[in-house]
Write a protein that holds these residues in place. Structure first.
Motif, PDB file in Angstrom:
ATOM      1  N   GLU A 194       0.938  -1.183  -0.093  1.00  0.00           N
ATOM      2  CA  GLU A 194       0.014   0.004  -0.026  1.00  0.00           C
ATOM      3  C   GLU A 194       0.845   1.100   0.081  1.00  0.00           C
ATOM      4  N   VAL A 195       0.942   1.962  -1.298  1.00  0.00           N
ATOM      5  CA  VAL A 195       1.405   3.381  -1.173  1.00  0.00           C
ATOM      6  C   VAL A 195       0.725   4.218  -0.165  1.00  0.00           C
ATOM      7  N   VAL A 196       1.469   5.156   0.605  1.00  0.00           N
ATOM      8  CA  VAL A 196       0.859   6.130   1.299  1.00  0.00           C
ATOM      9  C   VAL A 196       1.441   7.460   0.986  1.00  0.00           C
ATOM     10  N   ASP A 197       2.659   7.669  -0.026  1.00  0.00           N
ATOM     11  CA  ASP A 197       3.103   8.906  -0.253  1.00  0.00           C
ATOM     12  C   ASP A 197       3.592   8.848  -1.595  1.00  0.00           C
ATOM     13  N   THR A 198       2.710   8.823  -2.525  1.00  0.00           N
ATOM     14  CA  THR A 198       2.931   8.637  -4.049  1.00  0.00           C
ATOM     15  C   THR A 198       3.956   9.760  -4.499  1.00  0.00           C
ATOM     16  N   LYS A 199       4.003  10.959  -4.033  1.00  0.00           N
ATOM     17  CA  LYS A 199       4.888  11.998  -4.445  1.00  0.00           C
ATOM     18  C   LYS A 199       6.407  11.444  -4.237  1.00  0.00           C
ATOM     19  N   ARG A 200       6.480  11.105  -2.911  1.00  0.00           N
ATOM     20  CA  ARG A 200       8.087  10.497  -2.591  1.00  0.00           C
ATOM     21  C   ARG A 200       8.227   9.498  -3.267  1.00  0.00           C
ATOM     22  N   LEU A 201       7.405   8.652  -3.489  1.00  0.00           N
ATOM     23  CA  LEU A 201       7.839   7.101  -4.286  1.00  0.00           C
ATOM     24  C   LEU A 201       8.342   7.568  -5.732  1.00  0.00           C
ATOM     25  N   LYS A 202       7.508   8.524  -6.368  1.00  0.00           N
ATOM     26  CA  LYS A 202       8.141   9.017  -7.755  1.00  0.00           C
ATOM     27  C   LYS A 202       9.502   9.480  -7.377  1.00  0.00           C
ATOM     28  N   GLU A 203       9.525  10.503  -6.550  1.00  0.00           N
ATOM     29  CA  GLU A 203      11.100  10.985  -6.365  1.00  0.00           C
ATOM     30  C   GLU A 203      12.179   9.896  -6.372  1.00  0.00           C
ATOM     31  N   ILE A 204      12.025   9.059  -5.432  1.00  0.00           N
ATOM     32  CA  ILE A 204      12.844   7.929  -5.261  1.00  0.00           C
ATOM     33  C   ILE A 204      12.974   7.151  -6.793  1.00  0.00           C
ATOM     34  N   ALA A 205      11.941   6.938  -7.256  1.00  0.00           N
ATOM     35  CA  ALA A 205      11.880   6.118  -8.511  1.00  0.00           C
ATOM     36  C   ALA A 205      12.555   7.085  -9.753  1.00  0.00           C
ATOM     37  N   VAL A 206      12.484   8.520  -9.519  1.00  0.00           N
ATOM     38  CA  VAL A 206      12.899   9.289 -10.635  1.00  0.00           C
ATOM     39  C   VAL A 206      11.947   8.898 -11.827  1.00  0.00           C
ATOM     40  N   PHE A 207      10.630   8.724 -11.518  1.00  0.00           N
ATOM     41  CA  PHE A 207       9.498   8.242 -12.616  1.00  0.00           C
ATOM     42  C   PHE A 207       8.993   9.258 -13.461  1.00  0.00           C
ATOM     43  N   ASP A 208       9.247   8.708 -14.689  1.00  0.00           N
ATOM     44  CA  ASP A 208       8.538   9.459 -15.774  1.00  0.00           C
ATOM     45  C   ASP A 208       7.545   8.556 -16.574  1.00  0.00           C
ATOM     46  N   SER A 209       6.267   9.015 -16.540  1.00  0.00           N
ATOM     47  CA  SER A 209       5.422   8.031 -17.043  1.00  0.00           C
ATOM     48  C   SER A 209       5.066   8.175 -18.567  1.00  0.00           C
ATOM     49  N   ARG A 210       6.043   8.827 -19.322  1.00  0.00           N
ATOM     50  CA  ARG A 210       5.841   9.074 -20.881  1.00  0.00           C
ATOM     51  C   ARG A 210       6.209   7.700 -21.493  1.00  0.00           C
ATOM     52  N   TYR A 211       6.846   6.856 -21.040  1.00  0.00           N
ATOM     53  CA  TYR A 211       6.982   5.463 -21.784  1.00  0.00           C
ATOM     54  C   TYR A 211       5.663   4.712 -21.687  1.00  0.00           C
ATOM     55  N   LEU A 212       4.889   4.856 -20.726  1.00  0.00           N
ATOM     56  CA  LEU A 212       3.627   4.318 -20.834  1.00  0.00           C
ATOM     57  C   LEU A 212       2.567   4.914 -21.646  1.00  0.00           C
ATOM     58  N   ASP A 213       2.670   6.117 -22.391  1.00  0.00           N
ATOM     59  CA  ASP A 213       1.727   6.476 -23.128  1.00  0.00           C
ATOM     60  C   ASP A 213       2.269   7.336 -24.258  1.00  0.00           C
ATOM     61  N   PRO A 214       2.498   6.618 -25.275  1.00  0.00           N
ATOM     62  CA  PRO A 214       3.169   7.031 -26.519  1.00  0.00           C
ATOM     63  C   PRO A 214       2.350   8.100 -27.359  1.00  0.00           C
ATOM     64  N   SER A 215       0.997   8.420 -27.070  1.00  0.00           N
ATOM     65  CA  SER A 215       0.081   8.676 -27.747  1.00  0.00           C
ATOM     66  C   SER A 215       0.281  10.244 -28.599  1.00  0.00           C
ATOM     67  N   GLU A 216       1.526  10.802 -27.841  1.00  0.00           N
ATOM     68  CA  GLU A 216       1.943  12.177 -28.479  1.00  0.00           C
ATOM     69  C   GLU A 216       2.752  12.053 -29.853  1.00  0.00           C
ATOM     70  N   PHE A 217       3.412  10.957 -29.888  1.00  0.00           N
ATOM     71  CA  PHE A 217       4.031  10.714 -31.150  1.00  0.00           C
ATOM     72  C   PHE A 217       3.394   9.796 -32.189  1.00  0.00           C
ATOM     73  N   LEU A 218       2.502   8.984 -31.527  1.00  0.00           N
ATOM     74  CA  LEU A 218       1.645   8.052 -32.506  1.00  0.00           C
ATOM     75  C   LEU A 218       0.612   8.952 -33.150  1.00  0.00           C
ATOM     76  N   SER A 219       0.207   9.947 -32.496  1.00  0.00           N
ATOM     77  CA  SER A 219      -0.889  10.762 -32.983  1.00  0.00           C
ATOM     78  C   SER A 219      -0.495  11.325 -34.504  1.00  0.00           C
ATOM     79  N   ARG A 220       0.554  11.392 -34.617  1.00  0.00           N
ATOM     80  CA  ARG A 220       1.244  12.173 -36.071  1.00  0.00           C
ATOM     81  C   ARG A 220       1.390  11.139 -37.026  1.00  0.00           C
ATOM     82  N   TRP A 221       1.081   9.639 -36.733  1.00  0.00           N
ATOM     83  CA  TRP A 221       1.370   8.381 -37.424  1.00  0.00           C
ATOM     84  C   TRP A 221      -0.185   8.249 -38.277  1.00  0.00           C
ATOM     85  N   ASP A 222      -0.044   7.710 -39.577  1.00  0.00           N
ATOM     86  CA  ASP A 222      -1.517   7.433 -40.337  1.00  0.00           C
ATOM     87  C   ASP A 222      -1.227   5.786 -40.624  1.00  0.00           C
ATOM     88  N   LEU A 223      -2.040   4.973 -39.983  1.00  0.00           N
ATOM     89  CA  LEU A 223      -1.714   3.605 -40.171  1.00  0.00           C
ATOM     90  C   LEU A 223      -2.593   2.852 -41.094  1.00  0.00           C
TER      91      LEU A 223
END
Length: 227
Positions: A194-223
């Motif tokens: 159970e996580v009780v301090d999400t902000k601190r957890l992200k700081e320890i992890a140096v977490f950047d969620s962009r690798y889980l949401d590639p919509s920014e660059f895929l939005s420019r693709w035409d499949l």
């Protein structure tokens, strides 16, 4: 995808319930003729090393296509399985039928391509994490699961063995990392994770969620799906 596209996919599924924890849901050998979607429960993508040790690559939550990379890269020689980590239900879709649907509705193919990109991003992130300190590895995996579960969730439905098999640590080293996170006030003292301090957890992890949401660059693709 719109609700109409989602409903079209649901109508193609053959639903199967009653899958128990520990059961192999899909693998790269027997799953070449159909796509599998997790409808309920929790599962993981895994392989076994020669010494029998389990390596977990990624976790699957409801709505995920299972072993998608094996369907997109059918000539891969690595034997990867999807294992149920809880009681699950799945939906299976005939590959040929779904490919015909993608030809009529390219947005469906785009969604599958996006899902495969996220899967590949998670694999790459595991490689990047390999040389990180143990506490950072564990913290990053917990952040990833919180992101997948959604903002209202604080309890991560994993155990320390599953975490150890994912981040490449011994169970003893993983347990010490959990103790460190509890001392830092990030996790509760409960038996569950159970996580009780999400902000601190992200700081320890140096977490950047962009690798889980590639919509920014895929939005420019035409499949385009060729017949």
């Amino acid at each position: 995808m719109s609700n109409g596209h989602l409903e079209a996919i649901r109508n193609l599924m053959k639903v199967r319930g009653g899958i128990c924890r520990g059961e192999i849901i899909a693998d790269t050998v027997r799953s070449s003729k159909h796509f599998t979607v997790l409808l309920e429960g929790l599962a993981c993508m895994t392989t076994r090393h020669e010494d029998g040790a389990r390596q977990i690559y990624a976790f699957h939550h409801p709505g995920d296509f299972l072993g998608l990379h094996g369907l997109l890269h059918p000539k891969s020689t690595e034997h990867i399985e999807v294992e149920a980590l809880s009681n699950c239900s799945i939906g299976t879709i005939d590959r040929d039928i779904l490919e015909q649907t993608m030809q009529r509705h390219p947005v469906v193919g785009r969604a599958l391509w996006r899902a495969s990109m996220i899967e590949a991003s998670i694999f790459r992130q595991r490689l990047v994490m390999a040389r990180w300190p143990a506490v950072q590895r564990v913290a990053h995996l917990l952040c990833e699961q919180l992101f997948r579960l959604g903002p209202d969730n604080r309890v991560i439905p994993l155990n320390q063995i599953e975490v150890a098999d994912t981040v490449g640590l011994s169970i003893v080293h993983t347990n010490r990392s959990f103790q460190d996170l509890r001392r830092l006030g990030v996790l509760s003292e409960k038996r569950c994770i159970e996580v009780v301090d999400t902000k601190r957890l992200k700081e320890i992890a140096v977490f950047d969620s962009r690798y889980l949401d590639p919509s920014e660059f895929l939005s420019r693709w035409d499949l385009h799906i060729e017949g």
